[in-house]
Design a protein around this motif. Structure first.
Motif, PDB file in Angstrom:
ATOM      1  N   LEU A  19      -4.360  -4.629 -10.785  1.00  0.00           N
ATOM      2  CA  LEU A  19      -2.937  -4.688 -10.460  1.00  0.00           C
ATOM      3  C   LEU A  19      -2.213  -3.625 -11.282  1.00  0.00           C
ATOM      4  O   LEU A  19      -2.395  -3.544 -12.497  1.00  0.00           O
ATOM      5  CB  LEU A  19      -2.369  -6.071 -10.791  1.00  0.00           C
ATOM      6  CG  LEU A  19      -0.840  -6.212 -10.689  1.00  0.00           C
ATOM      7  CD1 LEU A  19      -0.354  -5.995  -9.258  1.00  0.00           C
ATOM      8  CD2 LEU A  19      -0.386  -7.585 -11.205  1.00  0.00           C
TER       9      LEU A  19
ATOM     10  N   GLU B 235      -8.121  -5.629  -1.582  1.00  0.00           N
ATOM     11  CA  GLU B 235      -6.705  -5.640  -1.889  1.00  0.00           C
ATOM     12  C   GLU B 235      -6.063  -6.859  -1.226  1.00  0.00           C
ATOM     13  O   GLU B 235      -6.626  -7.450  -0.310  1.00  0.00           O
ATOM     14  CB  GLU B 235      -6.013  -4.372  -1.357  1.00  0.00           C
ATOM     15  CG  GLU B 235      -6.409  -3.090  -2.062  1.00  0.00           C
ATOM     16  CD  GLU B 235      -7.655  -2.449  -1.489  1.00  0.00           C
ATOM     17  OE1 GLU B 235      -8.190  -2.971  -0.492  1.00  0.00           O
ATOM     18  OE2 GLU B 235      -8.094  -1.428  -2.055  1.00  0.00           O
ATOM     19  N   GLN B 236      -4.858  -7.161  -1.674  1.00  0.00           N
ATOM     20  CA  GLN B 236      -4.127  -8.332  -1.197  1.00  0.00           C
ATOM     21  C   GLN B 236      -3.942  -8.307   0.325  1.00  0.00           C
ATOM     22  O   GLN B 236      -4.054  -9.335   0.987  1.00  0.00           O
ATOM     23  CB  GLN B 236      -2.765  -8.369  -1.889  1.00  0.00           C
ATOM     24  CG  GLN B 236      -2.077  -9.706  -1.765  1.00  0.00           C
ATOM     25  CD  GLN B 236      -0.609  -9.576  -2.081  1.00  0.00           C
ATOM     26  OE1 GLN B 236      -0.063  -8.481  -2.167  1.00  0.00           O
ATOM     27  NE2 GLN B 236       0.036 -10.707  -2.253  1.00  0.00           N
ATOM     28  N   ASP B 237      -3.632  -7.133   0.879  1.00  0.00           N
ATOM     29  CA  ASP B 237      -3.300  -7.038   2.302  1.00  0.00           C
ATOM     30  C   ASP B 237      -4.537  -6.931   3.194  1.00  0.00           C
ATOM     31  O   ASP B 237      -4.427  -6.940   4.410  1.00  0.00           O
ATOM     32  CB  ASP B 237      -2.418  -5.800   2.551  1.00  0.00           C
ATOM     33  CG  ASP B 237      -1.162  -5.860   1.729  1.00  0.00           C
ATOM     34  OD1 ASP B 237      -0.731  -6.988   1.413  1.00  0.00           O
ATOM     35  OD2 ASP B 237      -0.621  -4.793   1.390  1.00  0.00           O
TER      36      ASP B 237
ATOM     37  N   GLU C 121     -12.227 -12.275  -3.296  1.00  0.00           N
ATOM     38  CA  GLU C 121     -11.008 -12.146  -4.102  1.00  0.00           C
ATOM     39  C   GLU C 121     -11.028 -10.952  -5.041  1.00  0.00           C
ATOM     40  O   GLU C 121      -9.979 -10.446  -5.432  1.00  0.00           O
ATOM     41  CB  GLU C 121     -10.801 -13.418  -4.945  1.00  0.00           C
ATOM     42  CG  GLU C 121     -10.274 -14.579  -4.135  1.00  0.00           C
ATOM     43  CD  GLU C 121     -10.049 -15.820  -4.979  1.00  0.00           C
ATOM     44  OE1 GLU C 121     -10.737 -15.970  -6.017  1.00  0.00           O
ATOM     45  OE2 GLU C 121      -9.206 -16.631  -4.592  1.00  0.00           O
TER      46      GLU C 121
ATOM     47  N   GLU D 265      -2.860 -14.083  -8.222  1.00  0.00           N
ATOM     48  CA  GLU D 265      -4.074 -13.427  -7.727  1.00  0.00           C
ATOM     49  C   GLU D 265      -5.041 -13.187  -8.893  1.00  0.00           C
ATOM     50  O   GLU D 265      -4.613 -12.949 -10.017  1.00  0.00           O
ATOM     51  CB  GLU D 265      -3.723 -12.080  -7.078  1.00  0.00           C
ATOM     52  CG  GLU D 265      -2.815 -12.186  -5.855  1.00  0.00           C
ATOM     53  CD  GLU D 265      -3.541 -12.707  -4.630  1.00  0.00           C
ATOM     54  OE1 GLU D 265      -4.744 -12.437  -4.468  1.00  0.00           O
ATOM     55  OE2 GLU D 265      -2.900 -13.414  -3.831  1.00  0.00           O
TER      56      GLU D 265
ATOM     57  N   LEU E  52       2.391 -11.566  -8.659  1.00  0.00           N
ATOM     58  CA  LEU E  52       1.021 -11.193  -8.272  1.00  0.00           C
ATOM     59  C   LEU E  52       0.030 -11.562  -9.380  1.00  0.00           C
ATOM     60  O   LEU E  52      -1.002 -12.173  -9.136  1.00  0.00           O
ATOM     61  CB  LEU E  52       0.939  -9.691  -7.960  1.00  0.00           C
ATOM     62  CG  LEU E  52       1.507  -9.261  -6.606  1.00  0.00           C
ATOM     63  CD1 LEU E  52       1.509  -7.736  -6.495  1.00  0.00           C
ATOM     64  CD2 LEU E  52       0.696  -9.864  -5.459  1.00  0.00           C
TER      65      LEU E  52
ATOM     66  N   ARG F 130     -10.909  -5.679  -9.131  1.00  0.00           N
ATOM     67  CA  ARG F 130      -9.575  -5.606  -8.547  1.00  0.00           C
ATOM     68  C   ARG F 130      -8.537  -5.379  -9.645  1.00  0.00           C
ATOM     69  O   ARG F 130      -8.560  -6.056 -10.673  1.00  0.00           O
ATOM     70  CB  ARG F 130      -9.309  -6.919  -7.818  1.00  0.00           C
ATOM     71  CG  ARG F 130      -8.126  -6.852  -6.909  1.00  0.00           C
ATOM     72  CD  ARG F 130      -8.180  -7.986  -5.922  1.00  0.00           C
ATOM     73  NE  ARG F 130      -6.853  -8.212  -5.383  1.00  0.00           N
ATOM     74  CZ  ARG F 130      -6.392  -9.396  -5.022  1.00  0.00           C
ATOM     75  NH1 ARG F 130      -7.161 -10.461  -5.134  1.00  0.00           N
ATOM     76  NH2 ARG F 130      -5.175  -9.512  -4.543  1.00  0.00           N
TER      77      ARG F 130
ATOM     78  N   ASP G  77      -3.878  -3.366  -6.101  1.00  0.00           N
ATOM     79  CA  ASP G  77      -2.584  -3.862  -5.648  1.00  0.00           C
ATOM     80  C   ASP G  77      -1.539  -3.262  -6.570  1.00  0.00           C
ATOM     81  O   ASP G  77      -1.826  -2.982  -7.738  1.00  0.00           O
ATOM     82  CB  ASP G  77      -2.504  -5.386  -5.766  1.00  0.00           C
ATOM     83  CG  ASP G  77      -3.399  -6.104  -4.769  1.00  0.00           C
ATOM     84  OD1 ASP G  77      -3.771  -5.476  -3.753  1.00  0.00           O
ATOM     85  OD2 ASP G  77      -3.735  -7.277  -5.010  1.00  0.00           O
TER      86      ASP G  77
ATOM     87  N   TYR H 116      -7.054 -10.938 -10.929  1.00  0.00           N
ATOM     88  CA  TYR H 116      -7.330  -9.520 -11.200  1.00  0.00           C
ATOM     89  C   TYR H 116      -8.356  -9.365 -12.318  1.00  0.00           C
ATOM     90  O   TYR H 116      -8.412 -10.181 -13.236  1.00  0.00           O
ATOM     91  CB  TYR H 116      -6.032  -8.786 -11.569  1.00  0.00           C
ATOM     92  CG  TYR H 116      -5.102  -8.688 -10.386  1.00  0.00           C
ATOM     93  CD1 TYR H 116      -5.386  -7.817  -9.336  1.00  0.00           C
ATOM     94  CD2 TYR H 116      -3.989  -9.515 -10.289  1.00  0.00           C
ATOM     95  CE1 TYR H 116      -4.572  -7.760  -8.225  1.00  0.00           C
ATOM     96  CE2 TYR H 116      -3.165  -9.460  -9.172  1.00  0.00           C
ATOM     97  CZ  TYR H 116      -3.469  -8.579  -8.143  1.00  0.00           C
ATOM     98  OH  TYR H 116      -2.666  -8.532  -7.039  1.00  0.00           O
TER      99      TYR H 116
END
Ligand code: CA
Length: 223
Positions: free
Chosen positions: A4, A180-182, A176, A43, A39, A2, A28, A45
């Motif tokens: 960012l 993505e976050q959404d 996680e 979160e 973020l 993931r 993200d 990453y």
């Protein structure tokens, strides 16, 4: 894996998100410093691309705050071509690498791969586990030399397990780091994808560790 992206230039942000998504990352993005800081602080990453010149909060301050609160994810900063002092300040603030604008997307992707690899303890661009081989350069997986066809979600899952092979990875960690976050995160979907992967690779490579998660390993199961 993931990622960012914190970049206020809308076109560049869009290009970065597209290129990283195409390469198999969950991405993200934030268009200002405050959102980007938040973020990255909350979160998990696997890597962050951080522009230095940002509205609301500058990249160096963001990086210093993350590092002060012990956020250890690799960070690649984006700097202006002629600002050598920014590169020095960024590296001193805790950046792992930098790229001066304008840059070639291929170079950025190679630097991202290298940082992600290094952070999970791999020096080579090919990661192996028994007969399985992940070529991080081409995002291809082979088993005993035969290419395995994977959907993008199957690839994300297997690539994460390959980067962390030998270690027990929980379902929560997978959710996680793969979405993505959404994304509507339903941890049951992980079990569905694990089931699909087991049909495509030698079935005993992904071990279920009861109550804890999964481990990709070519060593016999323990306990
Ligand atoms: Ca900027």
């Amino acid at each position: 894996m993931r990622v960012l992206v914190v970049e206020d230039d809308k076109d560049l942000k869009r290009q970065l998100v597209a290129a990283l998504s195409d390469s198999g990352y969950a991405v993200d993005s934030a268009g200002d410093g405050e959102e980007g800081y938040f973020l990255g602080d909350t979160e998990p990453y696997d890597i962050v691309i951080l522009d230095l010149g940002l509205p609301k909060m500058d990249g160096i301050s963001i990086l210093e705050l993350w590092r002060r609160s012990d956020r250890k994810m690799p960070v690649i900063i984006l700097t202006a071509r002629d600002r050598w002092s920014d590169k020095v300040a960024g590296m001193d603030a805790g950046a792992d690498d930098y790229l001066a604008k304008p840059f070639h997307m291929e170079e950025l992707l190679a630097r991202v791969r290298a940082q992600v690899r290094r952070a999970s303890g791999h020096a080579k661009s090919e990661i192996e586990c028994g007969p399985l081989m992940l070529d991080t350069k081409t995002a291809r997986v082979t088993c005993a030399g035969q290419e395995i066809k994977l959907t993008s979600h199957e690839y994300r899952l297997l690539a994460y397990l390959m980067h962390h092979n030998g270690r027990v990875v929980s379902r929560t960690e997978l959710v996680e780091h793969l979405y993505e976050q959404d994304f509507d995160r339903d941890s049951n979907t992980i079990e569905v994808f694990i089931g699909r992967l087991r049909k495509k690779i030698p079935v005993d490579l992904i071990q279920t560790v009861r109550g804890l998660g999964y481990r990709l390993s070519d060593e016999p199961e323990q306990g």
